[in-house]
Motif scaffolding. Structure first.
Motif, PDB file in Angstrom:
ATOM      1  N   ARG A   1       0.342  -1.042   0.093  1.00  0.00           N
ATOM      2  CA  ARG A   1      -0.083  -0.244  -0.110  1.00  0.00           C
ATOM      3  C   ARG A   1       0.842   1.523  -0.239  1.00  0.00           C
ATOM      4  O   ARG A   1       1.854   0.919   0.705  1.00  0.00           O
ATOM      5  N   ARG A   2       0.589   2.070  -1.005  1.00  0.00           N
ATOM      6  CA  ARG A   2       1.410   3.299  -0.565  1.00  0.00           C
ATOM      7  C   ARG A   2       0.123   4.701  -0.181  1.00  0.00           C
ATOM      8  O   ARG A   2      -0.940   5.317  -0.739  1.00  0.00           O
ATOM      9  N   ASN A   3       1.246   5.859  -0.202  1.00  0.00           N
ATOM     10  CA  ASN A   3      -0.099   6.984   0.670  1.00  0.00           C
ATOM     11  C   ASN A   3       0.587   8.208  -1.038  1.00  0.00           C
ATOM     12  O   ASN A   3       1.173   8.192  -1.380  1.00  0.00           O
ATOM     13  N   VAL A   4      -0.237   9.014  -0.671  1.00  0.00           N
ATOM     14  CA  VAL A   4       0.329  10.441  -1.446  1.00  0.00           C
ATOM     15  C   VAL A   4      -0.001  11.121  -0.531  1.00  0.00           C
ATOM     16  O   VAL A   4      -1.035  11.597  -0.080  1.00  0.00           O
ATOM     17  N   ALA A   5       1.015  11.828   0.481  1.00  0.00           N
ATOM     18  CA  ALA A   5       0.978  12.396   1.449  1.00  0.00           C
ATOM     19  C   ALA A   5       0.519  13.847   0.899  1.00  0.00           C
ATOM     20  O   ALA A   5       0.127  14.654   2.429  1.00  0.00           O
TER      21      ALA A   5
ATOM     22  N   LEU B   1      -1.871  14.802   0.301  1.00  0.00           N
ATOM     23  CA  LEU B   1      -2.909  14.866  -0.451  1.00  0.00           C
ATOM     24  C   LEU B   1      -3.476  14.955   0.943  1.00  0.00           C
ATOM     25  O   LEU B   1      -5.453  15.396   1.468  1.00  0.00           O
ATOM     26  N   THR B   2      -3.562  15.042   2.521  1.00  0.00           N
ATOM     27  CA  THR B   2      -4.250  15.404   3.435  1.00  0.00           C
ATOM     28  C   THR B   2      -2.788  15.589   4.114  1.00  0.00           C
ATOM     29  O   THR B   2      -1.566  15.845   4.110  1.00  0.00           O
ATOM     30  N   ALA B   3      -3.442  16.649   5.514  1.00  0.00           N
ATOM     31  CA  ALA B   3      -2.808  17.084   6.322  1.00  0.00           C
ATOM     32  C   ALA B   3      -1.612  16.460   7.864  1.00  0.00           C
ATOM     33  O   ALA B   3      -1.060  16.734   7.587  1.00  0.00           O
ATOM     34  N   ASP B   4      -2.140  15.193   7.601  1.00  0.00           N
ATOM     35  CA  ASP B   4      -1.399  14.370   8.039  1.00  0.00           C
ATOM     36  C   ASP B   4      -1.658  12.408   8.183  1.00  0.00           C
ATOM     37  O   ASP B   4      -3.226  12.507   7.387  1.00  0.00           O
ATOM     38  N   PRO B   5      -0.839  11.900   8.083  1.00  0.00           N
ATOM     39  CA  PRO B   5      -0.729   9.995   7.807  1.00  0.00           C
ATOM     40  C   PRO B   5      -2.254   9.155   8.802  1.00  0.00           C
ATOM     41  O   PRO B   5      -2.760   8.382   8.764  1.00  0.00           O
ATOM     42  N   ILE B   6      -2.392  10.034  10.006  1.00  0.00           N
ATOM     43  CA  ILE B   6      -3.639   9.403  10.945  1.00  0.00           C
ATOM     44  C   ILE B   6      -5.096   9.640  10.400  1.00  0.00           C
ATOM     45  O   ILE B   6      -5.474   8.841  10.573  1.00  0.00           O
ATOM     46  N   SER B   7      -5.593  11.187   9.661  1.00  0.00           N
ATOM     47  CA  SER B   7      -6.542  10.861   9.086  1.00  0.00           C
ATOM     48  C   SER B   7      -6.242  11.284   7.293  1.00  0.00           C
ATOM     49  O   SER B   7      -6.278  11.971   6.940  1.00  0.00           O
ATOM     50  N   SER B   8      -6.115   9.576   6.994  1.00  0.00           N
ATOM     51  CA  SER B   8      -5.732   9.293   5.742  1.00  0.00           C
ATOM     52  C   SER B   8      -6.287   8.768   5.378  1.00  0.00           C
ATOM     53  O   SER B   8      -6.793   8.076   5.441  1.00  0.00           O
ATOM     54  N   VAL B   9      -5.049   8.470   3.842  1.00  0.00           N
ATOM     55  CA  VAL B   9      -5.970   7.143   3.212  1.00  0.00           C
ATOM     56  C   VAL B   9      -4.413   6.854   2.711  1.00  0.00           C
ATOM     57  O   VAL B   9      -3.700   7.472   1.673  1.00  0.00           O
ATOM     58  N   ASN B  10      -4.381   4.932   2.765  1.00  0.00           N
ATOM     59  CA  ASN B  10      -3.024   4.843   1.201  1.00  0.00           C
ATOM     60  C   ASN B  10      -4.099   3.969   0.668  1.00  0.00           C
ATOM     61  O   ASN B  10      -5.431   3.789   0.134  1.00  0.00           O
ATOM     62  N   PHE B  11      -3.558   2.828  -0.483  1.00  0.00           N
ATOM     63  CA  PHE B  11      -3.934   3.164  -1.802  1.00  0.00           C
ATOM     64  C   PHE B  11      -3.358   1.258  -2.309  1.00  0.00           C
ATOM     65  O   PHE B  11      -2.449   1.016  -2.142  1.00  0.00           O
ATOM     66  N   THR B  12      -4.481   0.063  -2.578  1.00  0.00           N
ATOM     67  CA  THR B  12      -4.123  -0.586  -2.900  1.00  0.00           C
ATOM     68  C   THR B  12      -2.981  -0.869  -3.809  1.00  0.00           C
ATOM     69  O   THR B  12      -3.837   0.202  -5.389  1.00  0.00           O
ATOM     70  N   PRO B  13      -2.464  -2.092  -4.090  1.00  0.00           N
ATOM     71  CA  PRO B  13      -1.579  -1.915  -5.168  1.00  0.00           C
ATOM     72  C   PRO B  13      -1.825  -2.313  -5.927  1.00  0.00           C
ATOM     73  O   PRO B  13      -1.938  -3.897  -7.359  1.00  0.00           O
ATOM     74  N   LEU B  14      -3.465  -2.255  -7.277  1.00  0.00           N
ATOM     75  CA  LEU B  14      -4.060  -3.116  -7.895  1.00  0.00           C
ATOM     76  C   LEU B  14      -3.204  -3.726  -9.108  1.00  0.00           C
ATOM     77  O   LEU B  14      -3.727  -4.400  -9.875  1.00  0.00           O
ATOM     78  N   HIS B  15      -1.946  -2.766  -9.825  1.00  0.00           N
ATOM     79  CA  HIS B  15      -1.176  -3.087 -10.587  1.00  0.00           C
ATOM     80  C   HIS B  15      -0.588  -4.491 -10.715  1.00  0.00           C
ATOM     81  O   HIS B  15       0.173  -5.357 -11.302  1.00  0.00           O
ATOM     82  N   GLU B  16      -0.439  -4.819  -9.437  1.00  0.00           N
ATOM     83  CA  GLU B  16       0.048  -6.321  -9.257  1.00  0.00           C
ATOM     84  C   GLU B  16      -0.798  -7.190  -8.502  1.00  0.00           C
ATOM     85  O   GLU B  16      -0.331  -7.986  -8.399  1.00  0.00           O
ATOM     86  N   LEU B  17      -2.134  -6.971  -8.757  1.00  0.00           N
ATOM     87  CA  LEU B  17      -3.193  -7.912  -8.322  1.00  0.00           C
ATOM     88  C   LEU B  17      -3.739  -8.529  -9.370  1.00  0.00           C
ATOM     89  O   LEU B  17      -3.685  -7.848 -10.578  1.00  0.00           O
ATOM     90  N   ASP B  18      -4.476  -9.767  -8.994  1.00  0.00           N
ATOM     91  CA  ASP B  18      -5.395 -10.282 -10.166  1.00  0.00           C
ATOM     92  C   ASP B  18      -6.191 -11.032  -9.659  1.00  0.00           C
ATOM     93  O   ASP B  18      -6.783 -10.962  -8.553  1.00  0.00           O
TER      94      ASP B  18
END
Lengths: 383, 414
Positions: free
Chosen positions: B63-67, B69-86
């Motif tokens: 999972r990776r985040n886009v720093a 996007l949000t004020a801090d990593p506690i109230s935030s989001v990261n992303f599923t690596p869809l490109h590596e999954l099947d």
């Protein structure tokens, strides 16, 4: 008489039927169980399953402890009272480090005021005053989730006061407004009528249905926008537009490192930890209270507060790039250096040790403060 | 060891796959002609990895985040690596995270679920109580309403992990919410429920009673094991087909009422601002959507021309996905993709499109059809109705530009 005991009296070939009744799958079983066990009103639709007798009744005290929600009609607003001026004091102390003194928002933290008339413009500003439909939501949210990192710590009086101040910042109430259950429920926000129910069924579903074009659907196609131009994608994403696809190896991405960054590090930095590991653990367990504003560990940076790597032994106000209060800088000029005792004193009551500090924190107990100082002392200097 | 793979990939790109194959044929591929250490020496025994993890060569699949996007990593989001999954199931540790006050670390022995409000008997359940209800196993996607929300104004983030990664698809084990509500006994004026989380944001949403009684679940397992802390351990609400914010994690209480609560997450957030300044509220259903996960910016074509597999995923909050169309030329011509794998209601579906790539640049698109007849719209069509400030529910067709070297980029087309 438990149902289990009844079951044991049944003959062997009755048991499957008993099992069906218990799992509520049989229509006839459901209906009869319903009639016997429940009030008629509950069974009206005959769709109800037979209760299984699981769980226990909640006590009124338990319900009161958790039932904190507030609705637009005022349901849930507790007794209490708070005025705008009191709210300003609490807000300045507890809220302004993220939301700004006037609700303007620091960094990317939410803006709380202004934005009126921008909703149909480019870059709308959505605030309590310009966007939120109900004042009840302000009360409910402040009470349940704020201050960030110290939720549900404000008393009803304090929530009334802070909510009144936020409404005052948005010109919804005057400076002499006193909020209580009656006056608060009567407040109307400017954008109360700014919402419509989900209308996709009418406006989109028909339009976006039906057999689409499969061949020669357009004359030609041109690229109108490239993401690469913006260059806002994080690095280390496993790709490199210059040439090769890069699969970062363990050295570049170490997901395990996230956990280890929080652990006390190697022996060189471990004097304090070695002396009192239990105290360090206790301090570590308390650190979530600090995390809304301070980072520690690898990659720690300055946020609302400075990073705390190597804070013990460091001169006050000495982290590069952090905007300290004049009060903290003055203390530093007078020679304040953080040792375990000084830091613990500060954590017990920040404002008595450094009057005028920007650190908004209610303080730890002396025992917890000692543990926190031990934990911070056990952290490696460079994370 | 990662160097080996990188060296291989670099060589493959520099010379083309044909050269590597040719070299191997002439001299003998060292992967074959040389004895590899794993073929000679013993590996770890059975107890070395009591909880198994992916191969070290897969350590970039995270999972990776886009720093920014949000004020801090506690109230935030990261992303599923869809490109590596099947396939259709998301591995538990790769499911995107969205927290509003960080991860609540809850001792299940101390966790309680309370049902109160317009019920005959306010009840408290322990985890053990809940596990005595009849259990159900169902597969559902869970998509954040803001998935692809950064792309409303145009192509922005280079990778389907970032453009579409706020989604996962899991097998849930749990009990029917209906059964639990009926245990407390609904009063006749029960019209809404308000699930609430035990984390420091005490997340709440209002859900109409019809949905609560139709197909919602109180889940305690994902993919067969206990929920991960990031996904609400020990208990989360499952609200099939509806926006992820409603799937309350760390579920501790459900209040039953006669009106919605209009809390922060359904007024200030998760409402869709339209061009005229009005905002849609209670936009719960997730519209049908699809994306090609490979090739994509993080998963370029590295094998050169010839047989090429396009892999993608599609889903709808209103049903199944019987069909996906794929375009190689930016939507001028479309082909029916091959659906593969199980098709569950309100679940991710996998599609493939196999073709011979001749090395010409491609403009890859996919277009989902759901079982109600809804066809995934273009971003242009969405913008015409909604403008660009909605943040949420952006389900427009995604375009990847693949150049002659096989590299892919997020673009928009006319």
């Amino acid at each position: 008489m438990s149902r289990y005991r009844e079951m044991t009296r049944w003959r062997r070939n009755d048991l499957p039927r008993a099992a069906i009744l218990r799992s509520g799958q049989s229509a006839s079983g459901r209906a009869s169980g319903c009639l016997v066990l429940l009030a008629a009103a509950v069974c009206g639709g005959s769709a109800m399953a037979e209760p299984m007798g699981l769980g226990r009744e909640a006590t009124p005290e338990e319900v009161a402890a958790w039932d904190i929600d507030v609705r637009p009609d005022g349901q849930g607003l507790p007794e209490g009272e708070g005025d705008v001026m009191t709210g300003e004091m609490i807000y300045t102390e507890r809220c302004s480090s993220c939301h700004g003194i006037f609700g303007e928002g620091e960094g990317r933290w939410p803006i709380l005021m202004g934005g009126s008339g921008t909703l149909d413009q480019e870059r709308p500003v959505k605030t309590v005053g310009s966007y939120w439909p109900y004042a009840s939501t302000v009360w409910d949210y402040i009470h349940r989730a704020m201050p960030f990192g110290d939720a549900q710590s404000l008393s009803p009086d304090e929530v009334y006061a802070v909510a009144a101040y936020v409404l005052y910042l948005n010109d919804v109430v005057d400076d002499d407004f006193v909020a209580n259950a009656d006056t608060y429920a009567a407040i109307e926000l400017p954008n109360a009528d700014g919402f419509i129910p989900d209308d996709r069924e009418a406006t989109e579903l028909a339009l976006f249905s039906g057999e689409p074009c499969m061949t020669d659907c357009k004359e030609h196609v041109e690229i109108t926008m490239h993401a690469a131009v913006l260059d806002v994608t994080p690095d280390g994403a496993g790709m490199d537009l210059e040439g090769a696809a890069i699969a970062p190896g363990p050295a570049e991405t170490a997901p395990e490192g996230e956990a280890s960054a929080m652990e006390p590090a190697g022996t060189d930095d471990m004097e304090v930890a070695a002396a009192e590991p239990a105290l360090v653990e206790q301090g570590k367990a308390l650190f979530p209270r600090c995390r809304a504003c301070h980072e520690v560990g690898e990659d720690a940076g300055n946020r609302v507060g400075p990073h705390l790597n190597g804070v013990l032994g460091r001169e006050a106000a000495s982290v590069e790039g952090f905007d300290y209060s004049p009060a903290m800088r003055e203390m530093a000029a007078d020679g304040l250096t953080w040792n375990a005792d000084k830091l613990a004193d500060f954590l017990i009551d920040p404002r008595s040790v450094v009057p005028g500090t920007r650190m908004v924190f209610p303080g730890l107990t002396p025992e917890d403060a000692k543990a926190m100082a031990a934990y911070l002392g056990a952290l490696p200097e460079e994370g | 060891m990662a160097e080996t793979r990188r060296a291989f990939l670099t060589a493959a790109l520099a010379g083309g796959a044909g050269l590597v194959a040719g070299k191997a044929a002439a001299q003998g591929d060292p992967a074959i002609t040389e004895l590899q250490p794993w073929s000679r020496y013993l590996g770890d025994g059975v107890d070395a990895r009591p909880y198994g993890k992916p191969s070290r060569y897969e350590s970039h699949v995270v999972r990776r985040n886009v720093a920014w996007l949000t004020a801090d990593p506690i109230s935030s989001v990261n992303f599923t690596p869809l490109h590596e999954l099947d396939g259709i199931i998301t591995p538990s540790g790769l499911c995107f995270e969205r927290h509003h006050a960080g991860i609540a670390e809850i001792d299940p022995a101390q966790h309680r679920l309370m049902i109160n409000g317009l019920v005959e008997r306010p009840l408290v359940f322990t985890m053990q109580d809940l596990m005595r209800f009849p259990r159900e196993n169902r597969v559902y996607f869970m998509e954040c309403a803001a998935n692809s929300g950064m792309e409303w104004r145009g192509a922005q983030l280079n990778g389907c992990q970032y453009t579409h990664g706020m989604i996962h698809n899991l097998v849930y084990t749990g009990v029917s919410l209906r059964r639990v509500l009926e245990e407390a006994g609904l009063r006749p004026n029960a019209k809404w429920i308000m699930p609430e989380g035990a984390d420091a944001s005490a997340m709440t949403r209002s859900i109409p009673i019809e949905k609560a009684l139709e197909d919602c679940m109180i889940a305690f397992r994902m993919n067969g094991e206990a929920l991960r802390p990031e996904q609400g351990y020990p208990l989360r609400l499952v609200v099939p087909g509806w926006e992820g914010n409603m799937w309350i994690k760390w579920l501790r209480r459900i209040e039953v009422g006669d009106e919605p609560w209009h809390h922060r997450e359904e007024t200030s957030k998760y409402t869709d601002l339209l061009k005229d300044g009005k905002a849609r509220r209670f936009t719960w259903e997730m519209d049908a959507k699809s994306v090609i996960t490979s090739p994509s910016p993080q998963a370029p074509i590295t094998h050169g021309t010839g047989p090429t597999v396009i892999s993608g995923m599609a889903w709808s909050g209103r049903g199944t996905i019987p069909r996906v169309d794929v375009s190689l030329d930016g939507g001028m011509n479309w082909y029916r993709a091959r659906m593969d794998g199980p098709s569950f209601d309100k679940s991710i579906h996998r599609f493939y499109f196999e073709f011979d790539w001749d090395g010409r640049p491609l403009l890859l698109q996919s277009r989902a059809h759901d079982s109600t007849g809804y066809v995934q719209p273009t971003k242009k069509a969405l913008r015409e109705i909604r403008g660009v400030e909605s943040i949420y529910h952006q389900n427009g067709i995604q375009t990847w530009h693949v150049n002659e070297r096989g590299e892919a980029e997020n673009v928009e087309v006319s």
